[in-house]
Design an enzyme around this catalytic site. Structure first.
Site, mmCIF file in Angstrom:
data_model
loop_
_atom_site.group_PDB
_atom_site.id
_atom_site.type_symbol
_atom_site.label_atom_id
_atom_site.label_comp_id
_atom_site.label_asym_id
_atom_site.label_seq_id
_atom_site.Cartn_x
_atom_site.Cartn_y
_atom_site.Cartn_z
ATOM 1 N N GLY A 274 0.779 -1.225 0.000
ATOM 2 C CA GLY A 274 0.000 0.000 0.000
ATOM 3 C C GLY A 274 0.813 1.278 0.000
ATOM 4 N N PRO B 24 5.413 -4.791 -0.189
ATOM 5 C CA PRO B 24 5.566 -3.479 -0.830
ATOM 6 C C PRO B 24 6.033 -3.578 -2.278
ATOM 7 C CG PRO B 24 7.518 -3.983 0.433
ATOM 8 C CD PRO B 24 6.631 -5.205 0.515
ATOM 9 N N CYS C 135 -5.863 3.150 -33.534
ATOM 10 C CA CYS C 135 -6.886 4.066 -34.047
ATOM 11 C C CYS C 135 -8.120 4.093 -33.156
ATOM 12 C CB CYS C 135 -7.237 3.648 -35.473
ATOM 13 S SG CYS C 135 -8.296 4.806 -36.315
ATOM 14 N N TYR D 234 2.570 -2.454 -12.908
ATOM 15 C CA TYR D 234 1.347 -2.411 -13.712
ATOM 16 C C TYR D 234 1.626 -1.884 -15.126
ATOM 17 C CZ TYR D 234 -0.417 -2.923 -9.004
ATOM 18 O OH TYR D 234 -0.629 -3.368 -7.724
#
Lengths: 252, 252
Positions: free
Chosen positions: A70, A106, A175, A204
């Site tokens: 977090g 972490p 596109c 991510y």
């Protein structure tokens, strides 16, 4: 939807402790990701301390306390979240002396700023109404956070050219409207062929990449000082097509 | 950021027609995707007709008119968009008699309802406050449209059990808030092991899938009447790990 309430956790821990084939060793919490204020974590950890104390008061064995992840990642151009040292000091204050093994998760704060997404400028497109589009060879399939969460990533020119900062809409070559990394970002002058880096792309980023629009996954390169190595190669179109199978009953 | 204005198109077409090595054959427009009202398409196509007529009035050759895609997909439980027949009638009315070859790009309306995403119920989780979570083995990495666009997909039980419809939050097993397909969807009673289908998953479904959270890509199965065949296999964890390379200078 994950996890259980504190009351339920106590009941379940007691129940599991009474099952011969199970040996509960600890409790865990995880209140979210990219938290930039110690307050909610302090409150959660104090509650977890209370849970450990109540379980022990019932005579139950608790050896481990997992406080989850977090801790917010420092994103460039945004207020800095607490440092790992400030986080650790708070943890020591709140759960110190409990005599448990602490576990942390972490991942994001370790990985995020360890990675960048490199992209080459394909084209700088100026529209008659004055908008300037920076068209890159990277697209939403390589880094989906901006399209998905309107996430902020700092964008830096590797070899900045002299000149005033200019507002750019930074887009990929897919596109569709979603293939927009950011709008009206102030950047130094850029020309086709220039390289830019999306900062804080280590978390991510490649992990959420897809081959949308038949775009091969970007290669991943590990850098250590002056050394570097490709640690995941870009697939070839042949490799991508080999995964597609045609049943023998399907006539073309 | 794609395309040029009508005025610019005319200038560029004339310019390209004067270059010996180029032979412009036509013009194209594409005003969007999932359009559920013929009005904007009618307006765009009328403008394209005007462009073709102006180019020809300048003595330029125009053989082809590409009207792009855009025709909305019928999503279950939502108002029906125009049918292909209604779309075709409008096209005939607006650009009929131009003497051009027409081109269309209706990928989405063809593909979307030709595909479903099958998922198995892992768990039905009832929270004390009354919310009911349907936890599936499919996740946001398999079908990202709900997480990305809050897109609506009808969800059907393959073998519906008898009983009242109940509101479910339908989620995947990835431990983050984004892994939510829909909230408070009314569904028949479901139990672990049941199969459900996300309808209308043939467009922007597998094409946008990723291996986020180290989840192997779902296999793709082609069905034709009573026949079926796996046309893309689920990768094994070994295959996924083989793509990761370790440089020889990297000591563990």
């Amino acid at each position: 939807m994950f996890g259980v309430s504190f009351g339920e956790a106590e009941r379940l821990y007691a129940k599991a402790s009474n099952i011969a084939s199970l040996k509960p060793v600890g409790v865990a919490c995880h209140i979210g990701s990219q938290i930039t204020d110690l307050g909610p974590m302090r409150a959660a950890f104090a509650k977890m301390r209370g849970l450990v104390e109540r379980l022990r008061a019932e005579g139950l064995n608790v050896e481990r306390l997992d406080l989850g992840g977090g801790l917010g990642v420092p994103y460039f151009n945004q207020p800095d979240p607490p440092t790992p040292a400030e986080y650790a000091a708070m943890v020591a204050q709140v759960v110190g002396g409990l005599g448990v093994q602490l576990a942390f998760e972490p991942g994001r704060v370790i990985a995020a700023n360890a990675g960048v997404l490199l992209a080459r400028v394909l084209h700088v497109h100026e529209r008659p109404e004055g908008r300037r589009f920076l068209v890159l060879d990277a697209a939403m399939n390589d880094l989906i956070r901006p399209a998905m969460y309107e996430a902020y990533h700092d964008i830096r020119a590797l070899l900045p050219r002299a000149g005033e900062l200019v507002a750019h809409d930074v887009v990929g070559p897919v596109c569709e409207t979603g293939d927009t990394f950011t709008r009206e970002r102030l950047l130094p002058p850029l020309e086709a062929g220039d390289l830019v880096a999306f900062m804080t792309a280590g978390a991510y980023g490649a992990a959420m990449a897809s081959e949308y629009n038949s775009r091969p996954l970007a290669p991943e390169v590990l850098v250590k000082g002056a050394e570097f190595a490709v640690i995941r190669q870009r697939p070839s179109y042949d490799e991508m097509l080999e995964r597609e199978l045609l049943p023998d009953w399907q006539t073309t």
